[in-house]
Design an enzyme around this catalytic site. Structure first.
Site, PDB file in Angstrom:
ATOM      1  N   SER A 244       0.868  -1.109   0.149  1.00 34.19           N
ATOM      2  CA  SER A 244       0.062  -0.034  -0.047  1.00 34.19           C
ATOM      3  C   SER A 244       0.813   1.419  -0.015  1.00 34.19           C
ATOM      4  O   SER A 244       1.858   1.294   0.569  1.00 34.19           O
ATOM      5  CB  SER A 244      -1.166  -0.084   1.250  1.00 34.19           C
ATOM      6  OG  SER A 244      -1.908  -0.784   0.759  1.00 34.19           O
ATOM      7  N   SER A 282      -1.488  -4.390  -2.790  1.00 40.06           N
ATOM      8  CA  SER A 282      -1.079  -2.985  -2.555  1.00 40.06           C
ATOM      9  C   SER A 282      -2.297  -2.195  -3.023  1.00 40.06           C
ATOM     10  O   SER A 282      -2.615  -1.792  -3.870  1.00 40.06           O
ATOM     11  CB  SER A 282       0.118  -2.786  -3.476  1.00 40.06           C
ATOM     12  OG  SER A 282       0.599  -1.264  -3.033  1.00 40.06           O
ATOM     13  N   ASP A 284      -3.257   1.320  -3.246  1.00 38.51           N
ATOM     14  CA  ASP A 284      -2.467   2.579  -3.979  1.00 38.51           C
ATOM     15  C   ASP A 284      -3.370   3.766  -4.125  1.00 38.51           C
ATOM     16  O   ASP A 284      -4.209   3.629  -4.996  1.00 38.51           O
ATOM     17  CB  ASP A 284      -1.881   2.212  -5.021  1.00 38.51           C
ATOM     18  CG  ASP A 284      -0.781   1.242  -4.900  1.00 38.51           C
ATOM     19  OD1 ASP A 284       0.107   1.181  -3.882  1.00 38.51           O
ATOM     20  OD2 ASP A 284      -0.971   0.298  -5.540  1.00 38.51           O
TER      21      ASP A 284
END
Length: 358
Positions: A244, A282, A284
């Site tokens: 992240s 992740s 984002d």
């Protein structure tokens, strides 16, 4: 963009990219090269450490005038939605920000959001408020911190908000960046700013990044790995399910919510310059807000190119700053993640580039 001639730093010393002669982009920075260069924006951190297992915290980005009665125009962009960005749906629907933006650890995000609501309801002008949309982002710091302990409590949130200030921003292993990792190195919180000319006006765009993502680090388009900098490459790395990256963008340009969403997109795009993998796990995200929506004529849709470029450059520099400011950390279960050594980075950048594969 090559690093300029610069004395080799002392081994182990921590620096910002510009201290090393690494300059990204063309636009000038603000006086602090920080998100606080945008008028009316303050930053506060509370770092929570209990050796050896807890390395966490909370970071607050606080626009002076924000509130449910005085919302600011804002946009949000999701590069990959594996995350817990609290407040996203209303922010997207209405295009307004009602609270400061807080960043923390994944399993502490909900407690932080509750504490933010309590803090806001006690603010002047909020006595009759019955609906409030807290905006809280998170990164998974479980590689270095006992994330299940949920160590961030209400008093930590209040301290970050109450002590938020302008001027230089504490960097590296502080606040929400205390336990974060980005491509193979210890990362953290960091920031940058630019002052681009948009038409015949000059504005400020500032970014703050909570860097915590997988991939292969790129600096000035050169691949930099622990092995290439002489660090033991057999240590722990960030698994894709624990990534992240959270980005907050502030600007004094008079943009509406739709335009700020365009700005937020560029912030997430900029992670590709640093080698981010945008992997399955992740989350984002970027949140962009304007501090002076009524200050002069709105920016026309054809004009914000220099502002977009400024945000791309600022995010790239902030990620690199986060790696250079962080320090080697040993945390949960004895795992150690090394810092990026400034002297070895400059050596790697000065070496001849390997031939491109054909």
């Amino acid at each position: 963009m090559e690093p300029s001639a610069h004395p080799q730093p002392a081994p182990g010393a921590r620096h910002r990219a510009r201290d090393l002669g690494i300059v990204i982009g063309r636009a000038a920075t603000g006086p602090f090269n920080a998100i606080t260069d945008v008028p009316g924006v303050r930053v506060g951190h509370t770092t929570v450490r209990r050796q050896p297992d807890v390395h966490s915290g909370v970071t607050a980005v606080v626009p002076d005038t924000v509130g449910p009665r005085t919302p600011l125009p804002a946009g949000v962009f999701t590069g990959n939605g594996y995350g817990k960005l609290i407040g996203t749906t209303q922010l997207t629907e209405l295009g307004t920000l009602e609270t400061p933006v807080l960043l923390t650890s994944t399993l502490s995000a909900f407690r932080v959001a509750d504490a933010l609501v309590g803090w806001m309801l006690r603010r002047p002008g909020c006595e009759e408020v019955q609906s409030l949309n807290p905006v809280v982002g998170e990164c998974n710091d479980g590689l270095l911190s006992d994330i299940r302990a949920r160590p961030v409590h209400e008093e930590h949130v209040r301290a970050a908000l109450d002590e938020a200030s302008g001027g230089p921003v504490a960097e590296g292993c502080v606040g929400a960046g205390t336990g974060t990792v980005a491509p193979g190195f210890k990362a953290g919180i960091d920031t940058a700013s630019r002052t681009p000319d948009v038409g015949d006006r000059r504005f400020t765009a500032g970014v703050l990044v909570q860097a915590n993502f997988g991939g292969t680090l790129r600096v000035l388009d050169r691949i930099v790995t622990p092995r290439s900098t002489g660090i033991d490459a057999d240590g722990p790395t960030l698994a894709e399910e624990t990534g992240s990256c959270m980005i907050v963008v502030a600007t004094d340009a008079p943009l509406d919510a739709r335009q700020l969403t365009r700005v937020a997109r560029r912030a997430v795009f900029a992670l590709a310059r640093t080698g981010a993998a945008y992997s399955h796990g992740s989350g984002d995200y970027a949140v962009a807000f304007g501090t002076r929506p009524g200050a002069g004529a709105p920016v026309a849709d054809a004009e914000p190119g220099p502002l977009f470029e400024a945000v791309l450059d600022g995010v790239e520099e902030a990620v690199l700053n986060s790696l250079l400011a962080a320090t080697t950390t040993t945390g949960f279960n004895g795992r150690t993640v090394p810092a990026l050594p400034a002297d070895r980075l400059l050596t790697a950048l000065a070496a001849p580039a390997p031939p491109r594969a054909r």
